[in-house]
Design an enzyme around this catalytic site. Structure first.
Site, mmCIF file in Angstrom:
data_model
loop_
_atom_site.group_PDB
_atom_site.id
_atom_site.type_symbol
_atom_site.label_atom_id
_atom_site.label_comp_id
_atom_site.label_asym_id
_atom_site.label_seq_id
_atom_site.Cartn_x
_atom_site.Cartn_y
_atom_site.Cartn_z
ATOM 1 C CG ASP A 110 2.521 3.403 -3.551
ATOM 2 O OD1 ASP A 110 2.349 2.041 -3.173
ATOM 3 O OD2 ASP A 110 3.616 3.858 -4.229
ATOM 4 N NE ARG A 111 -1.035 7.516 3.508
ATOM 5 C CZ ARG A 111 -1.987 7.406 4.709
ATOM 6 N NH1 ARG A 111 -2.989 8.245 4.632
ATOM 7 N NH2 ARG A 111 -2.034 6.636 5.426
#
Length: 331
Positions: free
Chosen positions: A137-138
């Site tokens: 995930d970012r």
């Protein structure tokens, strides 16, 4: 001009838009040209005409028509010197087949709406043929594996797909898990964030727990162990995902009643104690990869600054705890 190619979509590219997948593989082809190839039916998926916004699935076959030789074209280097320096600065391991990065919090792995700078777009700085074999995930930091060639990409991709790649995450949770160790399992599917707790991300796509048989339902399973706790307010939890669903660990901790500290989507109405940043405290601590004919390769990533600060504030020792994962699973 090149010959017609038929390329099978890798599992790592599942969910990617067709036009973005094409641009990643053939960056020298102008966007207008890509649109024309789609419009005229020269660029096809499984033999069918397709639009640029088609979401790909692993195993699909994409027909690539003859394309101009990139060596005879003049086009801008997709990676700036600043981006190249950044990418090289986060390399924590390299050999002839792979590179491991310690991805910082807040950096996207792949492009999307409103995302112009991402790890995938910077990979040419590490060498021709470098490609992703999994995602983070970012807002999750930690170990990210890059294959340096096609053979390594296939081997590593199979390791992740078959769950032979052993991934361990560290997180700080808002609350203390009860029981302190165990497993979380069930079916998840895509949903939309509501306005519980005044969430500013209302309407954004999230994952949610659903019943078996629900539309888009996929099975998920996580093992977890509480390594330390600060009273009943916060805990250091070590997690091992046995499946690889989007936001799996974040959702599972929320379902347990102790969401990851600083998570902007999977929340609780309990405020964070003072001294803890409102930044996602989730880190891909290590990956153990099977290597044919050799000992397994263990790669570990140091904590990001905000988690390092939290560990020091909470007096948690940054030593890998010994966990009997087999004892936690009934599978």
């Amino acid at each position: 001009m090149s010959a017609v190619q038929n390329i099978t979509v890798d599992t790592i590219d599942s969910g990617s838009r067709l036009d973005r997948w094409f641009k990643k593989r053939f960056p020298h082809v102008p966007h207008g040209k890509v649109e024309k190839l789609l419009r005229t039916g020269q660029l096809r998926v499984d033999g069918k005409r397709s639009k640029g916004n088609l979401r790909l699935e692993g195993g699909q076959v994409i027909r690539i028509p003859p394309l101009p030789d990139p060596s005879k074209l003049k086009f801008k280097n997709p990676v700036s010197p600043k981006e190249a320096d950044f990418l090289r600065s986060i390399v924590i391991y390299e050999d002839s087949d792979l590179i491991a990065l310690n991805k910082p919090h807040g950096i996207a792995v792949q492009g999307g709406t409103g995302t112009s700078s991402h790890i995938d777009g910077m990979l040419p700085a590490l060498g021709e043929g470098c490609r992703l074999v999994h995602r983070l995930d970012r807002d999750t930091s930690g170990v990210l594996i890059i294959a340096k060639n096609l053979s390594a990409a296939k081997s590593l991709g199979n390791a992740f797909q078959s769950r032979k790649a052993d991934k361990i995450y560290w997180g700080i949770t808002n609350g203390v898990p009860k029981p302190s160790s165990g497993e979380i399992k069930g079916y998840v599917a895509k949903g939309r964030l509501d306005n519980r707790f005044g969430n500013k991300h209302e309407g954004k796509e999230i994952m949610e727990a659903v019943h078996h048989g629900a539309k888009g339902a996929k099975y998920s399973k996580t093992l977890y162990h509480t390594a330390a706790k600060a009273g009943q307010r916060l805990a250091w939890v070590v997690m091992k995902p046995l499946t690889g669903r989007t936001h799996q660990l974040r959702l599972h901790m929320q379902l347990l009643g102790v969401p990851i500290a600083g998570d902007p989507k999977y929340m609780t109405d309990r405020p964070l104690p003072g001294g803890i940043e409102s930044t996602l405290h989730l880190h891909a601590r290590s990956i153990t990869l099977p290597i044919t004919g050799k000992e397994s390769l263990y790669i570990e990533a140091p904590l990001p600054s905000h988690m390092n600060d939290a560990f020091e504030t909470l007096d948690f020792e940054k030593i890998n705890p010994v966990v009997d994962w087999d004892d936690l699973s009934d599978a």
